[in-house]
Design a protein around this motif. Structure first.
Motif, PDB file in Angstrom:
ATOM      1  N   THR A   1       0.874  -1.185   0.000  1.00  0.00           N
ATOM      2  CA  THR A   1       0.000   0.000   0.000  1.00  0.00           C
ATOM      3  C   THR A   1       0.908   1.233   0.000  1.00  0.00           C
ATOM      4  O   THR A   1       1.050   1.916   1.022  1.00  0.00           O
ATOM      5  CB  THR A   1      -0.931   0.006   1.222  1.00  0.00           C
ATOM      6  OG1 THR A   1      -0.144  -0.176   2.429  1.00  0.00           O
ATOM      7  CG2 THR A   1      -1.969  -1.095   1.144  1.00  0.00           C
TER       8      THR A   1
ATOM      9  N   GLN B   1      -0.179   4.880   1.329  1.00  0.00           N
ATOM     10  CA  GLN B   1      -0.488   5.000   2.759  1.00  0.00           C
ATOM     11  C   GLN B   1       0.771   4.981   3.620  1.00  0.00           C
ATOM     12  O   GLN B   1       0.714   5.286   4.802  1.00  0.00           O
ATOM     13  CB  GLN B   1      -1.423   3.865   3.192  1.00  0.00           C
ATOM     14  CG  GLN B   1      -2.867   4.058   2.747  1.00  0.00           C
ATOM     15  CD  GLN B   1      -3.141   3.531   1.345  1.00  0.00           C
ATOM     16  OE1 GLN B   1      -2.216   3.316   0.572  1.00  0.00           O
ATOM     17  NE2 GLN B   1      -4.400   3.315   1.019  1.00  0.00           N
TER      18      GLN B   1
ATOM     19  N   LYS C   1      -1.824  10.676  -0.485  1.00  0.00           N
ATOM     20  CA  LYS C   1      -3.128  10.643  -1.151  1.00  0.00           C
ATOM     21  C   LYS C   1      -3.117  11.514  -2.400  1.00  0.00           C
ATOM     22  O   LYS C   1      -3.664  11.136  -3.449  1.00  0.00           O
ATOM     23  CB  LYS C   1      -4.212  11.113  -0.178  1.00  0.00           C
ATOM     24  CG  LYS C   1      -5.602  11.092  -0.777  1.00  0.00           C
ATOM     25  CD  LYS C   1      -6.647  11.545   0.245  1.00  0.00           C
ATOM     26  CE  LYS C   1      -8.047  11.556  -0.380  1.00  0.00           C
ATOM     27  NZ  LYS C   1      -9.075  11.984   0.602  1.00  0.00           N
TER      28      LYS C   1
ATOM     29  N   ARG D   1      -9.663   9.931   5.083  1.00  0.00           N
ATOM     30  CA  ARG D   1     -10.406   8.678   5.101  1.00  0.00           C
ATOM     31  C   ARG D   1      -9.785   7.670   4.138  1.00  0.00           C
ATOM     32  O   ARG D   1      -9.493   7.987   2.987  1.00  0.00           O
ATOM     33  CB  ARG D   1     -11.868   8.924   4.732  1.00  0.00           C
ATOM     34  CG  ARG D   1     -12.801   7.826   5.192  1.00  0.00           C
ATOM     35  CD  ARG D   1     -14.251   8.265   5.090  1.00  0.00           C
ATOM     36  NE  ARG D   1     -14.548   9.443   5.887  1.00  0.00           N
ATOM     37  CZ  ARG D   1     -14.751   9.435   7.196  1.00  0.00           C
ATOM     38  NH1 ARG D   1     -14.647   8.296   7.865  1.00  0.00           N
ATOM     39  NH2 ARG D   1     -15.033  10.543   7.845  1.00  0.00           N
ATOM     40  N   GLY D   2      -9.550   6.468   4.625  1.00  0.00           N
ATOM     41  CA  GLY D   2      -8.899   5.434   3.831  1.00  0.00           C
ATOM     42  C   GLY D   2      -7.390   5.424   3.986  1.00  0.00           C
ATOM     43  O   GLY D   2      -6.714   4.532   3.453  1.00  0.00           O
ATOM     44  N   TYR D   3      -6.841   6.396   4.730  1.00  0.00           N
ATOM     45  CA  TYR D   3      -5.394   6.513   4.899  1.00  0.00           C
ATOM     46  C   TYR D   3      -4.986   6.448   6.368  1.00  0.00           C
ATOM     47  O   TYR D   3      -3.871   6.810   6.729  1.00  0.00           O
ATOM     48  CB  TYR D   3      -4.894   7.816   4.260  1.00  0.00           C
ATOM     49  CG  TYR D   3      -4.861   7.709   2.747  1.00  0.00           C
ATOM     50  CD1 TYR D   3      -3.676   7.487   2.065  1.00  0.00           C
ATOM     51  CD2 TYR D   3      -6.037   7.786   2.011  1.00  0.00           C
ATOM     52  CE1 TYR D   3      -3.657   7.355   0.692  1.00  0.00           C
ATOM     53  CE2 TYR D   3      -6.033   7.650   0.635  1.00  0.00           C
ATOM     54  CZ  TYR D   3      -4.832   7.442  -0.015  1.00  0.00           C
ATOM     55  OH  TYR D   3      -4.812   7.289  -1.382  1.00  0.00           O
TER      56      TYR D   3
ATOM     57  N   THR E   1     -10.381   3.874   9.759  1.00  0.00           N
ATOM     58  CA  THR E   1     -11.027   2.676   9.224  1.00  0.00           C
ATOM     59  C   THR E   1     -11.735   1.913  10.334  1.00  0.00           C
ATOM     60  O   THR E   1     -12.865   1.426  10.163  1.00  0.00           O
ATOM     61  CB  THR E   1      -9.998   1.774   8.537  1.00  0.00           C
ATOM     62  OG1 THR E   1      -9.374   2.499   7.468  1.00  0.00           O
ATOM     63  CG2 THR E   1     -10.647   0.525   7.975  1.00  0.00           C
TER      64      THR E   1
ATOM     65  N   SER F   1     -14.866   3.909  11.386  1.00  0.00           N
ATOM     66  CA  SER F   1     -15.928   3.840  10.380  1.00  0.00           C
ATOM     67  C   SER F   1     -16.622   2.485  10.380  1.00  0.00           C
ATOM     68  O   SER F   1     -17.744   2.353   9.875  1.00  0.00           O
ATOM     69  CB  SER F   1     -15.367   4.132   8.988  1.00  0.00           C
ATOM     70  OG  SER F   1     -14.462   3.118   8.582  1.00  0.00           O
TER      71      SER F   1
END
Length: 295
Positions: A151, A154, A189, A235-237, A242, A245
């Motif tokens: 990833t 990230q 990102k 969000r997502g990083y 995570t 959420s």
């Protein structure tokens, strides 16, 4: 042939030894280079005075800024000040652990973005009560080059980052990030959105300077406030975002907040003690973050 601007933002940190080690390797490499250290409004005069010797080293600058501009702005300033095509961002609390550090970057064969990673140093026995050391050692297996490459966006960190100056000026750090944490995560990102490849290699710097437990807890809390402030952007990083959420039952969130308010002070005392518990640290972060929304 590469040319290289090594850029080191610093705040209340002496980094003359780090600069000297880097300068020695750059001289051996025989490439055009400069090392620029920018002090971002340090309040510790002894650190500033210790760094004055940097200016006496060949091809090195030490710039003292009177006001703290923030973690993103100081890095953008360094990129704008640099004269060469390739930039190497290094945090001032890092240590050089290999005499091939510069050579590995110069031979990496990548003209975009490279993250070299970090290795955790220090005496395990002497640091067995240090929360930052315990946390970083526990996380270290997840930060090998192969793991980071799974990833790549990230895992971008400015502690040890090689990037083309053209890219850095085109996609600068977001200067809304003035306080501790996540300015490099958002850069990752941004690079992903613009399809800029990131390559992760095994060329680490050493992280061997660990703050007190109280200072680390305070820094973590600052980072969590930053995370909450920019939660939509990040969000997502973030693993914590995570996790949060994934909590779909409001009653569970209320329960965690209630437990944090009840037991948070006691947990914080443990984290600041000489026998901190990592599992409590994770719970504390979750509770602290969730309580930001109710303030």
């Amino acid at each position: 042939m590469y040319n290289l601007s090594v850029l080191i933002p610093t705040y209340n940190q002496s980094c003359l030894e780090l600069v000297s080690q880097l300068q020695t390797q750059l001289e051996q490499a025989g490439v055009p280079y400069e090392i620029i250290v920018a002090d971002d409004g340090s309040t510790d005069r002894s650190a500033v005075e210790a760094n004055l010797g940097i200016a006496s080293l060949e091809h090195c600058q030490y710039i003292v800024r009177k006001e703290n501009a923030g973690r993103a702005a100081i890095r953008n300033f360094l990129a704008q000040t640099a004269q060469y095509d390739h930039l190497l961002f290094i945090d001032s609390d890092m240590s050089v652990v290999s005499d091939q550090y510069i050579a590995r970057y110069l031979s990496a064969g990548c003209d975009g973005v490279i993250d070299g990673g970090v290795t955790i140093g220090g005496d395990a026995d002497a640091l067995k009560g240090n929360l930052r050391y315990l946390y970083e050692k526990a996380e270290e297996p997840h930060h090998t080059a192969p793991e980071r490459q799974l990833t790549p966006y990230q895992h971008l960190h400015t502690a040890n980052l090689f990037i083309r100056r053209e890219l850095m000026l085109k996609y600068p750090f977001d200067e809304r990030f003035r306080h501790y944490g996540y300015e490099d995560v958002l850069l990752g990102k941004t690079l992903r959105r613009h399809r800029v490849a990131i390559r992760h290699i095994d060329n680490p710097l050493g992280f061997c300077a660990f703050e007190t437990n109280a200072d680390f807890v305070a820094k973590t809390e600052e980072g969590l406030r930053t995370l909450y402030q920019f939660r939509e952007d990040l969000r997502g990083y973030s693993r914590l975002l995570t996790l949060v959420s994934g909590i779909h039952i409001p009653l569970v969130v209320k329960l965690i907040r209630a437990l944090y308010r009840l037991f948070g002070p006691a947990v914080r005392r443990n984290l600041c003690s000489t026998r901190p518990k990592l599992f409590l640290f994770k719970l504390y972060k979750l509770g602290y973050y969730l309580c930001q929304a109710s303030r």
